[in-house]
Design a protein around this motif. Sequence first.
Motif, PDB file in Angstrom:
ATOM      1  N   ALA A 176      39.181  20.187   6.017  1.00  0.00           N
ATOM      2  CA  ALA A 176      40.075  19.278   5.311  1.00  0.00           C
ATOM      3  C   ALA A 176      39.852  17.822   5.715  1.00  0.00           C
ATOM      4  O   ALA A 176      40.140  16.907   4.943  1.00  0.00           O
ATOM      5  CB  ALA A 176      41.529  19.672   5.579  1.00  0.00           C
ATOM      6  N   ALA A 177      39.358  17.597   6.913  1.00  0.00           N
ATOM      7  CA  ALA A 177      39.108  16.239   7.403  1.00  0.00           C
ATOM      8  C   ALA A 177      38.153  16.331   8.575  1.00  0.00           C
ATOM      9  O   ALA A 177      38.076  17.368   9.243  1.00  0.00           O
ATOM     10  CB  ALA A 177      40.414  15.566   7.828  1.00  0.00           C
ATOM     11  N   SER A 178      37.423  15.252   8.829  1.00  0.00           N
ATOM     12  CA  SER A 178      36.560  15.227  10.011  1.00  0.00           C
ATOM     13  C   SER A 178      36.305  13.787  10.427  1.00  0.00           C
ATOM     14  O   SER A 178      36.429  12.862   9.624  1.00  0.00           O
ATOM     15  CB  SER A 178      35.242  15.954   9.755  1.00  0.00           C
ATOM     16  N   GLU A 179      35.973  13.637  11.691  1.00  0.00           N
ATOM     17  CA  GLU A 179      35.599  12.331  12.229  1.00  0.00           C
ATOM     18  C   GLU A 179      34.336  12.513  13.042  1.00  0.00           C
ATOM     19  O   GLU A 179      34.219  13.469  13.811  1.00  0.00           O
ATOM     20  CB  GLU A 179      36.712  11.773  13.131  1.00  0.00           C
ATOM     21  N   HIS A 180      33.393  11.588  12.860  1.00  0.00           N
ATOM     22  CA  HIS A 180      32.120  11.678  13.580  1.00  0.00           C
ATOM     23  C   HIS A 180      32.194  10.881  14.876  1.00  0.00           C
ATOM     24  O   HIS A 180      32.651   9.751  14.891  1.00  0.00           O
ATOM     25  CB  HIS A 180      30.979  11.158  12.707  1.00  0.00           C
ATOM     26  N   PHE A 181      31.757  11.527  15.961  1.00  0.00           N
ATOM     27  CA  PHE A 181      31.629  10.852  17.245  1.00  0.00           C
ATOM     28  C   PHE A 181      30.180  10.978  17.694  1.00  0.00           C
ATOM     29  O   PHE A 181      29.383  11.601  17.012  1.00  0.00           O
ATOM     30  CB  PHE A 181      32.623  11.446  18.253  1.00  0.00           C
ATOM     31  N   PHE A 182      29.834  10.461  18.826  1.00  0.00           N
ATOM     32  CA  PHE A 182      28.445  10.296  19.260  1.00  0.00           C
ATOM     33  C   PHE A 182      27.543  11.476  18.901  1.00  0.00           C
ATOM     34  O   PHE A 182      26.516  11.319  18.281  1.00  0.00           O
ATOM     35  CB  PHE A 182      28.392  10.071  20.780  1.00  0.00           C
TER      36      PHE A 182
END
Length: 194
Positions: A176-182
């Motif tokens: 439903a949602a995501s955030e990209h990190f390193f």
Amino acid sequence: MADFIINTDDNVYVPAEDSYLLADNLQIKEGQSVLEIGTGSGIVAMYASRLTDRITVTDINFDACLLCEKNFKANSIENIEILFGNLFEPVKNRKFDVILFNTPYLPTEDDEVLDDTINYAFDGGLNGRKVIDLFLNEVGNHLNDGGIVQLIQSSLSGNDETLEMLDRLGFIAEIAASEHFFFEDITLINAYKI
């Protein structure tokens, strides 16, 4: 959404991006019963308390139970039941409309395991799925028909595996949602019980 007073403790996970990814995307309707597994500081439950007044939280870390109680009091929140225990043990014969879990999703080698209660917050075992799979195998027994599971995990712990497992267990699931990190994506998976 207004901010809350958040006390922290060295033995309890401090709210971070994954906490807020869940808190900002809650799918809770007024009057629904909510269970949050692994509440930690209680931040997600506090956001949930603005949407419904039927909330139960559990944590395997007793320090977390004490801390979230302190945070609920600091924010004058009185509608949250706090239970100590692992996963669904404290709510054996109960069902809920919404189940929330910011899982311990980090793949963890034996030499990375901490000898402290904070370890519960991140230790996902060698493949990051040690707790996720236990949770998924039980969650359907505690969710009302038409209910929703919202869980946070990392791309490092196999989003596709989670989606496939939920499908096998009779859920309709999606990222439903995501955030990209390193080096990873932190994802919110919503799964609907049909």
